[in-house]
Scaffold this motif. Structure first.
Motif, mmCIF file in Angstrom:
data_model
loop_
_atom_site.group_PDB
_atom_site.id
_atom_site.type_symbol
_atom_site.label_atom_id
_atom_site.label_comp_id
_atom_site.label_asym_id
_atom_site.label_seq_id
_atom_site.Cartn_x
_atom_site.Cartn_y
_atom_site.Cartn_z
ATOM 1 N N GLY A 142 0.778 -1.227 0.000
ATOM 2 C CA GLY A 142 0.000 0.000 0.000
ATOM 3 C C GLY A 142 0.807 1.273 0.000
ATOM 4 N N ALA A 143 2.045 1.231 -0.500
ATOM 5 C CA ALA A 143 2.953 2.377 -0.392
ATOM 6 C C ALA A 143 2.907 3.316 -1.586
ATOM 7 N N LEU A 144 2.100 3.002 -2.607
ATOM 8 C CA LEU A 144 2.159 3.757 -3.866
ATOM 9 C C LEU A 144 0.798 4.300 -4.262
ATOM 10 N N ASP A 145 0.824 5.466 -4.912
ATOM 11 C CA ASP A 145 -0.384 6.043 -5.502
ATOM 12 C C ASP A 145 -0.517 5.671 -6.969
ATOM 13 N N CYS A 146 0.602 5.328 -7.598
ATOM 14 C CA CYS A 146 0.588 5.051 -9.035
ATOM 15 C C CYS A 146 1.686 4.046 -9.370
ATOM 16 N N VAL A 147 1.346 3.093 -10.229
ATOM 17 C CA VAL A 147 2.314 2.163 -10.801
ATOM 18 C C VAL A 147 2.241 2.277 -12.314
ATOM 19 N N LEU A 148 3.383 2.431 -12.949
ATOM 20 C CA LEU A 148 3.484 2.429 -14.402
ATOM 21 C C LEU A 148 4.033 1.083 -14.856
ATOM 22 N N CYS A 149 3.386 0.484 -15.839
ATOM 23 C CA CYS A 149 3.915 -0.718 -16.486
ATOM 24 C C CYS A 149 3.843 -0.461 -17.981
ATOM 25 N N LEU A 150 4.949 -0.012 -18.554
ATOM 26 C CA LEU A 150 4.967 0.515 -19.916
ATOM 27 C C LEU A 150 5.692 -0.456 -20.837
ATOM 28 N N PHE A 151 4.917 -1.185 -21.626
ATOM 29 C CA PHE A 151 5.450 -2.161 -22.583
ATOM 30 C C PHE A 151 6.250 -3.249 -21.858
ATOM 31 N N GLY A 152 5.897 -3.521 -20.618
ATOM 32 C CA GLY A 152 6.657 -4.471 -19.823
ATOM 33 C C GLY A 152 5.863 -5.714 -19.493
ATOM 34 N N PHE A 153 6.255 -6.349 -18.399
ATOM 35 C CA PHE A 153 5.655 -7.610 -17.983
ATOM 36 C C PHE A 153 4.859 -7.374 -16.702
ATOM 37 N N PRO A 154 3.533 -7.266 -16.818
ATOM 38 C CA PRO A 154 2.725 -6.968 -15.630
ATOM 39 C C PRO A 154 2.610 -8.166 -14.698
ATOM 40 N N VAL A 155 2.700 -7.883 -13.420
ATOM 41 C CA VAL A 155 2.430 -8.881 -12.373
ATOM 42 C C VAL A 155 1.357 -8.244 -11.496
ATOM 43 N N TYR A 156 0.103 -8.480 -11.849
ATOM 44 C CA TYR A 156 -0.999 -7.711 -11.279
ATOM 45 C C TYR A 156 -1.142 -7.909 -9.775
ATOM 46 N N ALA A 157 -0.891 -9.108 -9.284
ATOM 47 C CA ALA A 157 -1.010 -9.330 -7.847
ATOM 48 C C ALA A 157 -0.031 -8.448 -7.076
#
Length: 296
Positions: A168-183
């Motif tokens: 819970g430490a972030l307001d925003c995560v960017l995943c730009l053309f990468g490998f998402p790990v949604y969990a």
């Protein structure tokens, strides 16, 4: 713009909070990780590596640095910055992670946009490639307006599969053309936090693909599935024509995409013979919001 050093790092070995003391990140269990003289921290334990040198190679990082710093994808970076700043808490600091930051171009553009808007930031750039993170840290230091000015971002070598970030430490995560790990993304986002994911659209670099491949495969339909713990907020398409007027820029574009390895030798030779190239940039930005009761 004010920049607050990102401090919510978790130990990659036990997940405990870490504190920065005298150039070293330490957790209460005694694990320690030094900040390299170039300005980044290696938080990828050897037992979590799948190869000796994971991620983009030094040559791929150099190609991406030349291409992006030339401004060819500036409209994409500006759209990402606008979307990220929309997640800033009212009157607060935007805590943002670029998960798969590469050589740091998109975080640098976010910082530039925030400076124009007098927005407060706390930034973390993470990539599994040590060459990418090294390049990001070096470029940020080179751009500092004062020789002793503290770095505006934390840069770490780590994996999206095990983000060294507290829950819970972030307001925003960017995943730009990468490998998402949604969990993992849902875990580190605060309730109401935003995930911004960039993916290529059906016409992205079509003209280049028509040159290097004998036939184009049918495009797969975009997935409509929503990851657990998140809800889709909106989708934005960034589409524009791009003309590259020199062979180096064409070679850099090919080198920073998976097409470099997917194309045959003949296809790569056809691209190498080009003096100029006009392509379509077609990028889809999807924003997700972290649910308050995600249970992660």
């Amino acid at each position: 713009m004010s920049s607050t050093p990102f401090s919510a790092l978790a130990c990659p070995l036990d997940g405990n909070p870490m504190q920065l003391q005298d150039g070293t990140w330490r957790c209460d269990a005694g694990h320690s990780f030094d900040v390299a003289r170039q300005g980044y921290t290696h938080l990828l334990p050897v037992q979590h590596k799948r190869s000796r040198d994971p991620g983009d190679s030094k040559a791929m990082v150099a190609a991406r640095q030349r291409f992006l710093n030339a401004g060819h994808y500036r409209p994409v970076a500006d759209a990402v910055a606008r979307a990220a700043l929309s997640a800033q808490p009212e009157g607060g600091v935007l805590r943002c992670l670029d998960a798969g930051c590469g050589e740091g171009y998109y975080l640098r553009r976010l910082a530039e946009t925030a400076r124009e808007q007098d927005a407060a930031l706390s930034l973390l750039g993470l990539d599994i490639s040590k060459w990418a993170v090294l390049s990001a840290a070096r470029q940020e230091r080179a751009m500092s307006r004062e020789p002793q000015e503290p770095a505006g971002s934390q840069w770490v070598v780590a994996s999206n599969a095990r983000l060294p970030v507290l829950d819970g430490a972030l307001d925003c995560v960017l995943c730009l053309f990468g490998f998402p790990v949604y969990a993992q993304f849902a875990r580190v986002l605060a309730p109401g936090g935003v995930l911004i994911q960039a993916e290529v659209g059906p016409d992205h670099l079509r003209e280049l693909r028509e040159i290097i491949y004998p036939n184009l495969k049918p495009e797969r339909e975009a997935s409509q599935a929503v990851p657990d713990g998140l809800v889709r907020r909106d989708v934005e398409t960034v589409r524009f024509p791009l003309t590259l007027g020199e062979p180096q820029a064409i070679a850099d574009l090919l080198a920073m995409t998976p097409h470099l390895y997917r194309a045959s030798a003949e296809g790569r030779d056809r691209a190498a013979a080009l003096d100029s190239l006009s392509v379509t940039v077609d990028v889809r930005l999807t924003s997700f919001v972290r649910l308050a009761d995600a249970g992660v």
